[in-house]
Write a protein that holds these residues in place. Structure first.
Motif, PDB file in Angstrom:
ATOM      1  N   ALA A 155       0.838  -1.204   0.000  1.00  0.00           N
ATOM      2  CA  ALA A 155       0.000   0.000   0.000  1.00  0.00           C
ATOM      3  C   ALA A 155       0.869   1.248   0.000  1.00  0.00           C
ATOM      4  CB  ALA A 155      -0.927  -0.008   1.212  1.00  0.00           C
ATOM      5  N   VAL A 156       1.935   1.237   0.794  1.00  0.00           N
ATOM      6  CA  VAL A 156       2.845   2.382   0.853  1.00  0.00           C
ATOM      7  C   VAL A 156       3.516   2.585  -0.501  1.00  0.00           C
ATOM      8  CG1 VAL A 156       4.990   3.240   1.898  1.00  0.00           C
ATOM      9  CG2 VAL A 156       3.225   2.226   3.334  1.00  0.00           C
ATOM     10  N   GLU A 157       3.883   1.509  -1.166  1.00  0.00           N
ATOM     11  CA  GLU A 157       4.498   1.598  -2.496  1.00  0.00           C
ATOM     12  C   GLU A 157       3.517   2.209  -3.504  1.00  0.00           C
ATOM     13  OE1 GLU A 157       6.798   1.589  -5.771  1.00  0.00           O
ATOM     14  OE2 GLU A 157       7.503   1.197  -3.732  1.00  0.00           O
ATOM     15  N   ILE A 158       2.257   1.802  -3.454  1.00  0.00           N
ATOM     16  CA  ILE A 158       1.244   2.364  -4.353  1.00  0.00           C
ATOM     17  C   ILE A 158       1.087   3.860  -4.091  1.00  0.00           C
ATOM     18  CG2 ILE A 158      -1.225   2.385  -4.930  1.00  0.00           C
ATOM     19  CD1 ILE A 158      -1.194  -0.677  -4.288  1.00  0.00           C
ATOM     20  N   MET A 159       0.972   4.227  -2.817  1.00  0.00           N
ATOM     21  CA  MET A 159       0.791   5.632  -2.465  1.00  0.00           C
ATOM     22  C   MET A 159       1.974   6.464  -2.948  1.00  0.00           C
ATOM     23  SD  MET A 159      -0.818   5.091   1.348  1.00  0.00           S
ATOM     24  CE  MET A 159      -1.296   6.769   1.732  1.00  0.00           C
ATOM     25  N   SER A 160       3.166   5.933  -2.802  1.00  0.00           N
ATOM     26  CA  SER A 160       4.366   6.656  -3.220  1.00  0.00           C
ATOM     27  C   SER A 160       4.450   6.757  -4.741  1.00  0.00           C
ATOM     28  CB  SER A 160       5.603   5.964  -2.663  1.00  0.00           C
ATOM     29  OG  SER A 160       6.763   6.583  -3.129  1.00  0.00           O
ATOM     30  N   SER A 161       4.257   5.639  -5.427  1.00  0.00           N
ATOM     31  CA  SER A 161       4.411   5.650  -6.891  1.00  0.00           C
ATOM     32  C   SER A 161       3.329   6.468  -7.590  1.00  0.00           C
ATOM     33  CB  SER A 161       4.432   4.220  -7.438  1.00  0.00           C
ATOM     34  OG  SER A 161       3.173   3.603  -7.271  1.00  0.00           O
ATOM     35  N   LYS A 162       2.133   6.518  -7.018  1.00  0.00           N
ATOM     36  CA  LYS A 162       1.029   7.269  -7.620  1.00  0.00           C
ATOM     37  C   LYS A 162       0.961   8.695  -7.072  1.00  0.00           C
ATOM     38  CE  LYS A 162      -0.388   3.675  -9.883  1.00  0.00           C
ATOM     39  NZ  LYS A 162      -0.032   3.534 -11.274  1.00  0.00           N
ATOM     40  N   ASP A 163       1.808   9.020  -6.100  1.00  0.00           N
ATOM     41  CA  ASP A 163       1.833  10.339  -5.458  1.00  0.00           C
ATOM     42  C   ASP A 163       0.450  10.715  -4.928  1.00  0.00           C
ATOM     43  OD1 ASP A 163       2.951  12.713  -4.521  1.00  0.00           O
ATOM     44  OD2 ASP A 163       2.563  13.780  -6.394  1.00  0.00           O
ATOM     45  N   ILE A 164      -0.114   9.799  -4.135  1.00  0.00           N
ATOM     46  CA  ILE A 164      -1.432  10.018  -3.537  1.00  0.00           C
ATOM     47  C   ILE A 164      -1.325   9.885  -2.018  1.00  0.00           C
ATOM     48  CG2 ILE A 164      -2.812   9.375  -5.538  1.00  0.00           C
ATOM     49  CD1 ILE A 164      -3.072   6.560  -4.336  1.00  0.00           C
TER      50      ILE A 164
END
Length: 149
Positions: free
Chosen positions: A23-32
């Motif tokens: 989840a942290v990786e998704i948030m970081s990569s999508k800048d959300i």
């Protein structure tokens, strides 16, 4: 509904069983700043950077192997697409919520942020100011009104 129309419809979701690190990786990569947590088609929580940071602190500074369920807010504040923007703003401020899922019954329509709400309020105020200034600019002068009389 107006905010979602301007913002668009891209939604990022995770499941409660996913590792928090994913989840942290998704948030970081999508800048959300948030992810909606869905399970069997239902909203079951929200994961924001606030919950992520709390989980990392509890785990001694590491994301570790915990799940999204362990970190998520399981009773997120929600609204409908018909909720007035002033009510949304008040609700978000009262609960210190930076993100709010917009629901239509059980269907997730989108997520709005406090930034989205603030921008909508400022845009509305700017529009009203422009209309008032245009109205004042077109106001008949007293001399012009006296000449017509």
């Amino acid at each position: 509904s107006d905010i979602l129309r301007v913002k668009g419809t891209i939604l990022y979701t995770v499941t409660p069983s996913q590792p928090l690190s994913e989840a942290v990786e998704i948030m970081s990569s999508k800048d959300i700043g948030s992810l909606v947590v869905m399970e069997n088609g239902d909203l079951v929580g929200m994961l924001t950077f606030r919950e992520v940071i709390s989980a990392i602190v509890k785990n001694g500074g590491q994301v570790g192997g915990s799940s999204v369920r362990a970190a998520m807010e399981s009773h997120p504040l929600t609204c409908t697409s018909e909720t007035d923007v002033d009510d949304v703003r008040r609700m978000m401020l009262d609960r210190h919520a930076r993100y709010m899922p917009v629901m239509d019954d059980r269907m997730l329509m989108g997520v709005i942020s406090l930034y989205d709400v603030a921008k909508a309020v400022v845009d509305s105020q700017n529009f009203e100011n422009q209309m008032l200034k245009a109205y004042i600019r077109d106001w008949p002068s007293e001399a012009g009104a006296e000449q017509k009389a």
